[in-house]
Write a protein that holds these residues in place. Structure first.
Motif, PDB file in Angstrom:
ATOM      1  N   ALA A 307       0.833  -1.203   0.000  1.00  0.00           N
ATOM      2  CA  ALA A 307       0.000   0.000   0.000  1.00  0.00           C
ATOM      3  C   ALA A 307       0.871   1.257   0.000  1.00  0.00           C
ATOM      4  O   ALA A 307       0.578   2.231  -0.705  1.00  0.00           O
ATOM      5  N   ALA A 308       1.943   1.243   0.787  1.00  0.00           N
ATOM      6  CA  ALA A 308       2.844   2.390   0.816  1.00  0.00           C
ATOM      7  C   ALA A 308       3.519   2.590  -0.542  1.00  0.00           C
ATOM      8  O   ALA A 308       3.661   3.726  -1.017  1.00  0.00           O
ATOM      9  N   LEU A 309       3.907   1.498  -1.164  1.00  0.00           N
ATOM     10  CA  LEU A 309       4.590   1.583  -2.457  1.00  0.00           C
ATOM     11  C   LEU A 309       3.662   2.081  -3.564  1.00  0.00           C
ATOM     12  O   LEU A 309       4.092   2.801  -4.468  1.00  0.00           O
ATOM     13  N   LEU A 310       2.384   1.726  -3.471  1.00  0.00           N
ATOM     14  CA  LEU A 310       1.440   2.012  -4.558  1.00  0.00           C
ATOM     15  C   LEU A 310       0.501   3.178  -4.269  1.00  0.00           C
ATOM     16  O   LEU A 310      -0.312   3.533  -5.125  1.00  0.00           O
ATOM     17  N   HIS A 311       0.593   3.799  -3.106  1.00  0.00           N
ATOM     18  CA  HIS A 311      -0.451   4.730  -2.688  1.00  0.00           C
ATOM     19  C   HIS A 311      -0.602   5.937  -3.605  1.00  0.00           C
ATOM     20  O   HIS A 311      -1.699   6.500  -3.722  1.00  0.00           O
ATOM     21  N   ASP A 312       0.454   6.334  -4.290  1.00  0.00           N
ATOM     22  CA  ASP A 312       0.390   7.529  -5.137  1.00  0.00           C
ATOM     23  C   ASP A 312       0.478   7.218  -6.629  1.00  0.00           C
ATOM     24  O   ASP A 312       0.706   8.134  -7.435  1.00  0.00           O
ATOM     25  N   ILE A 313       0.280   5.972  -7.033  1.00  0.00           N
ATOM     26  CA  ILE A 313       0.480   5.650  -8.451  1.00  0.00           C
ATOM     27  C   ILE A 313      -0.575   6.290  -9.351  1.00  0.00           C
ATOM     28  O   ILE A 313      -0.406   6.315 -10.574  1.00  0.00           O
ATOM     29  N   GLY A 314      -1.641   6.831  -8.758  1.00  0.00           N
ATOM     30  CA  GLY A 314      -2.629   7.538  -9.557  1.00  0.00           C
ATOM     31  C   GLY A 314      -2.224   8.961  -9.898  1.00  0.00           C
ATOM     32  O   GLY A 314      -2.898   9.625 -10.708  1.00  0.00           O
ATOM     33  N   LYS A 315      -1.149   9.464  -9.325  1.00  0.00           N
ATOM     34  CA  LYS A 315      -0.778  10.863  -9.538  1.00  0.00           C
ATOM     35  C   LYS A 315      -0.386  11.204 -10.984  1.00  0.00           C
ATOM     36  O   LYS A 315      -0.792  12.248 -11.497  1.00  0.00           O
ATOM     37  N   PRO A 316       0.412  10.379 -11.665  1.00  0.00           N
ATOM     38  CA  PRO A 316       0.756  10.747 -13.044  1.00  0.00           C
ATOM     39  C   PRO A 316      -0.471  10.943 -13.938  1.00  0.00           C
ATOM     40  O   PRO A 316      -0.477  11.833 -14.790  1.00  0.00           O
ATOM     41  N   ARG A 317      -1.498  10.144 -13.752  1.00  0.00           N
ATOM     42  CA  ARG A 317      -2.684  10.243 -14.604  1.00  0.00           C
ATOM     43  C   ARG A 317      -3.596  11.410 -14.229  1.00  0.00           C
ATOM     44  O   ARG A 317      -4.434  11.815 -15.034  1.00  0.00           O
ATOM     45  N   THR A 318      -3.456  11.926 -13.024  1.00  0.00           N
ATOM     46  CA  THR A 318      -4.370  12.981 -12.556  1.00  0.00           C
ATOM     47  C   THR A 318      -3.677  14.331 -12.420  1.00  0.00           C
ATOM     48  O   THR A 318      -4.299  15.290 -11.966  1.00  0.00           O
ATOM     49  N   ARG A 319      -2.413  14.416 -12.797  1.00  0.00           N
ATOM     50  CA  ARG A 319      -1.685  15.680 -12.611  1.00  0.00           C
ATOM     51  C   ARG A 319      -2.274  16.770 -13.510  1.00  0.00           C
ATOM     52  O   ARG A 319      -2.478  16.567 -14.705  1.00  0.00           O
ATOM     53  N   ARG A 320      -2.525  17.918 -12.909  1.00  0.00           N
ATOM     54  CA  ARG A 320      -3.024  19.085 -13.643  1.00  0.00           C
ATOM     55  C   ARG A 320      -2.222  20.314 -13.216  1.00  0.00           C
ATOM     56  O   ARG A 320      -1.934  20.506 -12.034  1.00  0.00           O
ATOM     57  N   PHE A 321      -1.876  21.156 -14.189  1.00  0.00           N
ATOM     58  CA  PHE A 321      -1.166  22.391 -13.902  1.00  0.00           C
ATOM     59  C   PHE A 321      -2.189  23.519 -13.783  1.00  0.00           C
ATOM     60  O   PHE A 321      -2.891  23.843 -14.741  1.00  0.00           O
ATOM     61  N   GLU A 322      -2.288  24.095 -12.590  1.00  0.00           N
ATOM     62  CA  GLU A 322      -3.256  25.154 -12.344  1.00  0.00           C
ATOM     63  C   GLU A 322      -2.684  26.511 -12.783  1.00  0.00           C
ATOM     64  O   GLU A 322      -1.466  26.685 -12.891  1.00  0.00           O
ATOM     65  N   ASN A 323      -3.584  27.464 -13.007  1.00  0.00           N
ATOM     66  CA  ASN A 323      -3.171  28.785 -13.485  1.00  0.00           C
ATOM     67  C   ASN A 323      -2.295  29.543 -12.496  1.00  0.00           C
ATOM     68  O   ASN A 323      -1.494  30.391 -12.872  1.00  0.00           O
ATOM     69  N   ASP A 324      -2.486  29.230 -11.205  1.00  0.00           N
ATOM     70  CA  ASP A 324      -1.719  29.960 -10.195  1.00  0.00           C
ATOM     71  C   ASP A 324      -0.344  29.333  -9.928  1.00  0.00           C
ATOM     72  O   ASP A 324       0.349  29.722  -8.995  1.00  0.00           O
ATOM     73  N   GLY A 325       0.036  28.367 -10.771  1.00  0.00           N
ATOM     74  CA  GLY A 325       1.349  27.752 -10.609  1.00  0.00           C
ATOM     75  C   GLY A 325       1.349  26.493  -9.773  1.00  0.00           C
ATOM     76  O   GLY A 325       2.359  25.795  -9.693  1.00  0.00           O
ATOM     77  N   ARG A 326       0.236  26.193  -9.131  1.00  0.00           N
ATOM     78  CA  ARG A 326       0.154  24.963  -8.323  1.00  0.00           C
ATOM     79  C   ARG A 326      -0.057  23.757  -9.237  1.00  0.00           C
ATOM     80  O   ARG A 326      -0.464  23.882 -10.385  1.00  0.00           O
ATOM     81  N   VAL A 327       0.215  22.597  -8.680  1.00  0.00           N
ATOM     82  CA  VAL A 327      -0.033  21.338  -9.379  1.00  0.00           C
ATOM     83  C   VAL A 327      -1.033  20.550  -8.547  1.00  0.00           C
ATOM     84  O   VAL A 327      -0.888  20.441  -7.331  1.00  0.00           O
ATOM     85  N   SER A 328      -2.073  20.038  -9.196  1.00  0.00           N
ATOM     86  CA  SER A 328      -3.095  19.278  -8.469  1.00  0.00           C
ATOM     87  C   SER A 328      -3.117  17.831  -8.948  1.00  0.00           C
ATOM     88  O   SER A 328      -2.701  17.521 -10.069  1.00  0.00           O
ATOM     89  N   PHE A 329      -3.592  16.972  -8.058  1.00  0.00           N
ATOM     90  CA  PHE A 329      -3.736  15.543  -8.365  1.00  0.00           C
ATOM     91  C   PHE A 329      -5.115  15.090  -7.879  1.00  0.00           C
ATOM     92  O   PHE A 329      -5.232  14.139  -7.113  1.00  0.00           O
ATOM     93  N   HIS A 330      -6.152  15.755  -8.306  1.00  0.00           N
ATOM     94  CA  HIS A 330      -7.493  15.496  -7.791  1.00  0.00           C
ATOM     95  C   HIS A 330      -7.912  14.045  -8.057  1.00  0.00           C
ATOM     96  O   HIS A 330      -7.796  13.541  -9.166  1.00  0.00           O
ATOM     97  N   HIS A 331      -8.412  13.420  -6.986  1.00  0.00           N
ATOM     98  CA  HIS A 331      -8.942  12.049  -7.050  1.00  0.00           C
ATOM     99  C   HIS A 331      -7.873  11.008  -7.418  1.00  0.00           C
ATOM    100  O   HIS A 331      -8.207   9.927  -7.903  1.00  0.00           O
ATOM    101  N   HIS A 332      -6.611  11.332  -7.156  1.00  0.00           N
ATOM    102  CA  HIS A 332      -5.584  10.347  -7.503  1.00  0.00           C
ATOM    103  C   HIS A 332      -5.710   9.087  -6.661  1.00  0.00           C
ATOM    104  O   HIS A 332      -5.277   8.011  -7.088  1.00  0.00           O
TER     105      HIS A 332
END
Length: 491
Positions: A307-332
């Protein structure tokens, strides 16, 4: 030959019969200690000798004895064929099994020892096959040269206690390095899984892998694709459960092997630019794994580590660059749970393990809605209900997921989770939270509403569970009133 490490005997030269027959004092102590902790060895060897065969302790058993970590699993090799081995061990052993006999291995149990006796082998692999074609060898030298690494290519002939090390395994053991007895290209062509074993032994023993071995892994990474999913999974499990999994996982990623067996891991190495900054998800993941390991209480926990190894594997598919310079990973976490299920299923993990790990991945962000403790009791109940039997692991995973270097932020998160655990404990004392049931069961619902078994009963039961979660335990009369009030709205 003297050695810088006085606890490990000097390597025997392949050309020197004198070194073979005249062990140094340190060697004798090492072998004596090995035999002291495995007294069945001499007894078994004498039986082979009386039958006209030789027997040698071999491979990982010799390596682990020299490292001072020999357990109760003992590996032997012999010139006897499997049918002869069976004749020798059946009257002697407490139990015998023939699961590996097609590969020349007979297993047995004697007292507290699990023993495998394998006939000298000279394996020839079909370059497109997942399994070796076994042919038997005639000498221990022929057997040792086919083994994966030099530190696993040592043997001790019994009962005469003759030490055999034709490939300098002791020297490599002292240097804490993994090399192959022959060329790594030949070794990995014969059995591509050995590339994963290199990473696994690096993780288990905290050894370095020789540069030529790493180079061969990079050049031949594609060969791993002919290995069955089950064998890959088993090797991956051993690596993940090792004391230093980061070391082995890095080697799998850097060599390109992970791209073939666990592509979600190297995919975490997201490109970054000067305008959109976010933490290094790959490094974060390896740190979360190590922090989860630090929280283990009863030995290595495969579910927690996966679980620790795989917990963030959804991030590459959900990465979004916001207008204010932040990066979001909604629902990853939701995407990651689906990806976890797909990958673990492909690797032939059990349904229960897939369910448990993917559930933890899905829930690992839930706590961050807790904020400063404004969750209602019903929200805490839902957290516990949704985690189910994985609640303790979820606690550990959530705590491990904090890798910020901002001590103030880390302390605040830790205190908030302390508060949540305290609330859970209080509620559990009050109402046995882990076994939440509606105040009315299915039979009572049917009797009160005068309805027959069917979907309506399940719908009513679900509603009563929601009421239970929202309001906590109710008196029977109040529960009946709530059920009837809801039923009246159902037409």
């Amino acid at each position: 030959m003297p050695n810088a490490n006085n606890d490990i005997p000097a390597p025997q030269s392949e050309r020197s019969a004198q070194s073979t027959n005249a062990l140094s004092q340190v060697q004798r102590r090492a072998v004596s200690e090995l035999l002291r902790v495995s007294p069945v060895a001499d007894d078994l060897a004498r039986r082979f000798q009386e039958a006209g065969f030789t027997l040698a302790l071999v491979g990982g058993s010799v390596r682990d004895a020299l490292l001072g970590r020999l357990g109760n699993d003992l590996d032997f090799t012999t010139d006897a064929r499997p049918e002869d081995v069976l004749k020798i061990v059946r009257p002697w052993a407490d139990a015998v099994w023939e699961v590996g006999i097609a590969f020349g291995t007979v297993g047995c149990k004697k007292s507290s020892f699990d023993i495998e006796v394998t006939t000298y082998r000279s394996e020839a692999y079909d370059r497109t096959s997942r399994k070796p074609e076994v042919s038997y060898g005639d000498s221990i030298e022929e057997d040792l040269v086919r083994r994966d690494f030099t530190v696993n290519a040592m043997a001790v002939f019994l009962p005469q206690k003759e030490f055999i090390d034709p490939h300098g395994g002791l020297e490599d053991l002292a240097a804490r390095v993994l090399r192959t007895p022959g060329t790594p290209q030949d070794s990995f062509s014969d059995d591509p899984l050995r590339m994963m074993r290199a990473a696994r032994f690096a993780a288990q023993l905290d050894f370095e892998v020789a540069p030529d071995v790493v180079a061969a892994m990079k050049a031949m990474a594609g060969r791993i694709e002919i290995v069955s999913a089950e064998r890959v999974r088993d090797e991956l499990n051993k690596l993940i459960l090792a004391p230093h999994p980061r070391k082995g996982l890095r080697l799998l990623v850097d060599s390109g092997i992970a791209e073939r067996v666990l592509p979600e891991l190297p995919a975490l190495r997201l490109e970054r630019d000067e305008h959109h900054r976010h933490k290094d998800v790959y490094e974060h993941t390896l740190t979360v794994l190590e922090q989860a390991i630090d929280l283990e209480e009863d030995g290595p926990d495969l579910v927690l580590r996966l679980a620790a190894l795989l917990h963030d594997i959804g991030k590459p598919r959900t990465r979004r660059f916001e207008n204010d310079g932040r990066v979001s990973f909604h629902h990853h976490e939701v995407v990651g749970a689906k990806m976890t299920k797909k990958r673990m299923t492909a690797l032939k993990y059990s349904n229960d393990l897939v369910k448990d790990v993917s559930r933890l991945v899905e829930l690992h962000l839930r706590f961050h809605g807790y904020g400063t403790g404004e969750w209602t009791d019903s929200a805490v109940r839902r957290y516990v209900r949704d985690a189910g039997p994985q609640l303790t692991r979820l606690h550990k995973l959530t705590r491990s997921d904090c890798t910020t270097r901002n001590k103030r932020k880390a302390n605040a998160l830790s205190r908030a989770y302390d508060g949540l655990e305290e609330r859970i404990a209080r509620l559990q004392e009050q109402e046995e939270l882990e076994a939440i049931r509606p105040d009315l069961d299915g039979n009572e619902i049917m009797q009160i509403l005068d309805i027959a078994p069917g979907p309506a009963v399940g719908k009513a039961y679900k509603q009563m569970l929601e009421i239970r979660l929202e309001h906590g335990p109710m008196e029977r009369e109040d529960a009946i009133a709530a059920l009837k009030e809801w039923w009246a709205t159902q037409g």
